[in-house]
Structures are given as C-alpha cells and as structure tokens.
Scaffold this active site. Structure first.
Site, mmCIF file in Angstrom:
data_model
loop_
_atom_site.group_PDB
_atom_site.id
_atom_site.type_symbol
_atom_site.label_atom_id
_atom_site.label_comp_id
_atom_site.label_asym_id
_atom_site.label_seq_id
_atom_site.Cartn_x
_atom_site.Cartn_y
_atom_site.Cartn_z
ATOM 1 C CB CYS A 193 2.784 -22.692 -45.030
ATOM 2 S SG CYS A 193 1.137 -22.388 -44.422
ATOM 3 N NE ARG B 240 -0.033 -23.471 -33.823
ATOM 4 C CZ ARG B 240 0.534 -24.173 -34.795
ATOM 5 N NH1 ARG B 240 1.665 -23.766 -35.341
ATOM 6 N NH2 ARG B 240 -0.007 -25.285 -35.235
ATOM 7 C CG HIS C 47 0.015 -19.985 -38.579
ATOM 8 N ND1 HIS C 47 0.714 -21.067 -39.067
ATOM 9 C CD2 HIS C 47 0.632 -19.633 -37.410
ATOM 10 C CE1 HIS C 47 1.703 -21.363 -38.227
ATOM 11 N NE2 HIS C 47 1.672 -20.512 -37.215
HETATM 12 N N1 ARG Z 1 2.319 -28.206 -39.266
HETATM 13 C C1 ARG Z 1 2.666 -26.831 -39.209
HETATM 14 C C2 ARG Z 1 2.214 -26.238 -37.896
HETATM 15 O O1 ARG Z 1 1.125 -26.567 -37.465
HETATM 16 C C3 ARG Z 1 2.085 -26.086 -40.364
HETATM 17 C C4 ARG Z 1 2.530 -24.670 -40.446
HETATM 18 C C5 ARG Z 1 1.890 -23.952 -41.595
HETATM 19 N N2 ARG Z 1 2.547 -22.728 -41.848
HETATM 20 C C6 ARG Z 1 1.932 -21.555 -42.027
HETATM 21 N N3 ARG Z 1 2.634 -20.532 -42.371
HETATM 22 N N4 ARG Z 1 0.642 -21.433 -41.789
HETATM 23 O O2 ARG Z 1 2.911 -25.475 -37.278
#
Ligand code: ARG
Length: 261
Positions: free
Chosen positions: A254, A131, A160
């Site tokens: 999250c 990401r 993440h």
């Molecule tokens: N569906 C979200 C995504 O893929 C989940 C994010 C999860 N957040 C986190 N802090 N890991 O972006």
C-alpha cells in the site's frame, strides 16, 4: 512513496481502521523510512511525494495511480476523504516521460490493479467488490491496451486486490483464494497454476501486501509464515516492521506505487 507525517486514523473506511486506537505518527514515520531505505538498499530508486496535511491516508501511495509501459491510469477514490490525493499523484506524472490518462470511473490505482508483464503476454489483474468499479476495469484496458482480468473480492477484510494477491515476479502471483468469489478463484487457478497459495492467517498478517522485485520479497515482520512460503518458492523474503500502517488497513505494498515505464 509518501511519508506518514500527517497519518492518523480519524475516519474508518475499512474494517482495520479503529478511530479510538491512537496512532503513533512519529513511529509511523520511522517505520516508513526503514521501508524506504530497505528498497534503496536493494538498489531501487524511490521518489518521495510531499505529504499534504488533512490527507491522513496519503501514505498509502499505491492507491494514487496505476502505470503500465509509461501510461498512467489515474485514480478516482471511492470516499471523499481521500479524493484530493489523486491531485497530488496526477501532478507527479506531469512529466514528458509519462502519458497520463484521467479516469472517469472510481478506481484506487494499484490498490486494485496488478500487472504481470510476463504472464500471457502481459496481463492486468483487477479487483472489484469494495472500492474499484468494474467499469474502471474496462476503462483501464482501453487506456493501457492490455487485457484486464476482473476478479471479484468477497471479504471486506480484504477490500483491495493488494491485500489478497501480489505479483511475485513478472509471471507469477501469490494469493489468498477465499478472498475471491468462486468464479474468480477458478480464473486465477487457470491463469496461474503455479501460484503460491496463502491462507487466512497470511492475509490477516498483511503478508500478501508485499512488494517484490522478482528476487527480494519485502513484507512486514508479522507475516512470518508467508515469508517461509515465498522462501520455499525460491524468493528472498526481507522483513520490515510496519505496525502503525496496519492501523489504517495497509502495509508494504500500500505504501509503494510502482513506476512502470
Ligand atoms: N485507509 C486506507 C483506505 O482504506 C488504506 C489503503 C490501503 N492501501 C492499499 N493499497 N490497500 O483507503
């Protein structure tokens, strides 16, 4: 935190999201509220963002920004489906108590950044590979004035940083080594020789996606073995059931953006 009123899994941007499995939004809200009251009962103040229709992932509030000592490094989401969430977070920090820094590079806030104020004089750990762009790590260091240690994530299930590593207190972390490149594992071992090591089952149970106040470690009920590991390390595990949020690829951490002033 942001309530999952509009939570759905209508697109898949991580391997946990299955658009064919129905989500129980009412149950998601109920579970989320229990997480919120758990944090309040532990003595923490929780601010609540207004959920926005059409932003189903907004419940994952940790991704909206990253703050250190009153400075907020804003998020810039990788996928267009989440882009507008950054606007809502930005608005929250328009308060004289905060200095807000607009990002140029893609970064997903606390999803990929962690801060350890008591480690090595105050160090930021930052993930990349899925990401957040590595360029954002340099940008965060420039905006926040703390050393940023870049760690490469290598397993798409742990896309993440906060799915693979968590701060247990101001100076120590817990992490799942195999989620990181061999070099990143060496870096973590050098910086945190006393880290609590988790295994794949802990990570898959979202046991690393925890929030700790340095004493209480809040983690989801599925992460039973992980709770025992943090207990053995001297912390008090507190369980919260978050089955619905797992369908979107997230859990406790999250859902919580920590405010560091
Ligand atoms: N569906 C979200 C995504 O893929 C989940 C994010 C999860 N957040 C986190 N802090 N890991 O972006």
């Amino acid at each position: 935190m942001c309530p999952p009123q509009h939570f759905t899994v209508e697109y898949a941007i991580n391997p946990w999201m299955d658009t064919t499995a129905p989500v129980d939004a009412a149950l998601a809200v109920e579970q989320w509220d229990l997480l919120r009251t758990t944090l309040v009962d532990l003595g923490h103040t929780v601010h609540v963002l207004d959920p926005v229709a059409g932003l189903p992932d907004m419940v994952y509030a940790a991704n909206g920004a990253f703050s250190v000592d009153g400075t907020v490094y804003g998020a810039r989401f990788r996928y267009p489906q989440r882009a507008d969430e950054a606007v809502a977070h930005r608005a929250f920090y328009q308060d004289p108590a905060w200095r807000f820094a607009d990002p140029e590079h893609v970064n997903e806030g606390e999803g990929d950044f962690a801060y350890l104020p008591g480690a090595h004089g105050g160090v930021i750990l930052a993930g990349y590979g899925f990401r957040t762009e590595p360029a954002a790590h340099a940008e965060a260091q420039e905006m926040l004035g703390r050393p940023v240690v870049s760690l490469r994530l290598v397993d798409p299930a742990f896309y993440h940083l906060d799915t693979a590593l968590a701060a247990l207190d101001d100076h120590n972390v817990t992490y799942y080594p195999a989620a990181f490149s061999a070099s990143a594992q060496r870096v973590l071992a050098q910086l945190f020789p006393d880290a609590v090591l988790a295994d794949r089952a802990d990570a898959e149970a979202f046991g690393l996606n925890l929030v700790s106040d340095g004493r209480h470690v809040v983690l989801n009920t599925e992460a039973i073995a992980m709770a025992e590991k943090v207990r053995a390390a001297g912390y008090h595990p507190v369980h919260v059931e978050l089955t619905e949020l797992k369908r979107g690829g997230g859990s406790v951490k999250c859902a919580v953006a920590e405010l560091r002033r």
